[in-house]
Design an enzyme around this catalytic site. Sequence first.
Site, mmCIF file in Angstrom:
data_model
loop_
_atom_site.group_PDB
_atom_site.id
_atom_site.type_symbol
_atom_site.label_atom_id
_atom_site.label_comp_id
_atom_site.label_asym_id
_atom_site.label_seq_id
_atom_site.Cartn_x
_atom_site.Cartn_y
_atom_site.Cartn_z
ATOM 1 N N TYR A 202 23.724 5.548 160.691
ATOM 2 C CA TYR A 202 22.807 4.600 161.344
ATOM 3 C C TYR A 202 23.566 3.753 162.373
ATOM 4 O O TYR A 202 23.129 3.598 163.520
ATOM 5 C CB TYR A 202 22.170 3.705 160.273
ATOM 6 C CG TYR A 202 21.143 2.739 160.810
ATOM 7 C CD1 TYR A 202 19.866 3.181 161.162
ATOM 8 C CD2 TYR A 202 21.440 1.386 160.965
ATOM 9 C CE1 TYR A 202 18.920 2.283 161.656
ATOM 10 C CE2 TYR A 202 20.499 0.495 161.463
ATOM 11 C CZ TYR A 202 19.237 0.949 161.797
ATOM 12 O OH TYR A 202 18.300 0.077 162.291
ATOM 13 N N LYS B 221 23.246 3.396 166.592
ATOM 14 C CA LYS B 221 22.992 2.134 167.303
ATOM 15 C C LYS B 221 24.118 1.828 168.292
ATOM 16 O O LYS B 221 23.862 1.287 169.367
ATOM 17 C CB LYS B 221 22.773 0.996 166.307
ATOM 18 C CG LYS B 221 21.532 1.211 165.408
ATOM 19 C CD LYS B 221 20.247 1.393 166.205
ATOM 20 C CE LYS B 221 19.003 1.503 165.358
ATOM 21 N NZ LYS B 221 17.772 1.664 166.149
#
Length: 257
Positions: A162, A166
């Site tokens: 994740y 980002k």
Amino acid sequence: MSAPSLPRTPSFRLDGKSALVVGASSGIGMAAAVALAEAGAQVTLAARSADKLERTVEELVKVGLAATALSLDVQDIAATEQAIEACSPFDVLVNSAGLARHGPALETTLTDFDTVMGINVRGAYFVTRAVARKLIAAGKPGSLINISSQMAHVGGIDRAVYSATKHAIEGFTKSMAIEWGKHGIRVNTICPTFIRTPLAEQTFANPERVRWIEEKIKLGRIGELEDIMGPVTFLASDAAAMITGSALLVDGGWTAD
Ligand code: NAP
């Protein structure tokens, strides 16, 4: 009424602008769509769940705001590009489609890696490009906003994939801002901390993780949808006319230490 010899505060309003919000069927995207519509924009709400989009559109229209729904799966790049190409250029984009499959880095599966990368990075990248292409062809300026995360600036337990997605969003946002500045197109990210949405439910169900969150957020509370609505409106508006290639942290101070 402002005095003629003093500077004028630029407008935070979006009257006459059109906005596309991808990931508008839930959570942060839904809140962003509401905020942009309330600021006067004509908003197109996009995601896969047509029924959820329609419910929000109905509510917005009922109170006199301008909204329509567009079914879109950002995993299908060709269809997504075609759908955007078929619309008039959007002055504002909010890219909020995203997901998380949290787990220890030692156990990451290829499927989870590819799925999270595919939606968070590949999807957001090509949506941003498709909207920019239309603006550039029309000779129009615009404000493109990617919903990134505080995890674009730090790492986190169980968040290797994740957090990588980002960080990647920050990279293409800055590069696109550099390339498209000459067209008057601003590209920025908003980096929220933990916000109460379906995406974060798995984390909030774990008391140890909630303790971790409450220790790290200096303002001492989990973020709410309303915490994102002002920042989205600000970045979309002329009030942010000199801001591009930036990350607006909405993290309650998480990354301050
Ligand atoms: P959410 O409530 O689960 O919403 C995710 C949205 O993405 C939904 O509208 C979903 O719609 C859409 N989406 C997922 N896959 C899609 C696809 N293939 N094509 C089109 N749309 C798709 O999550 P959220 O918390 O609002 O998250 C929104 C963004 O904020 C994400 O990028 C997330 O990483 C980021 N963020 C969230 C938090 C948080 O704590 N909640 C913190 C920092 C950053 P459909 O399922 O209908 O397609």
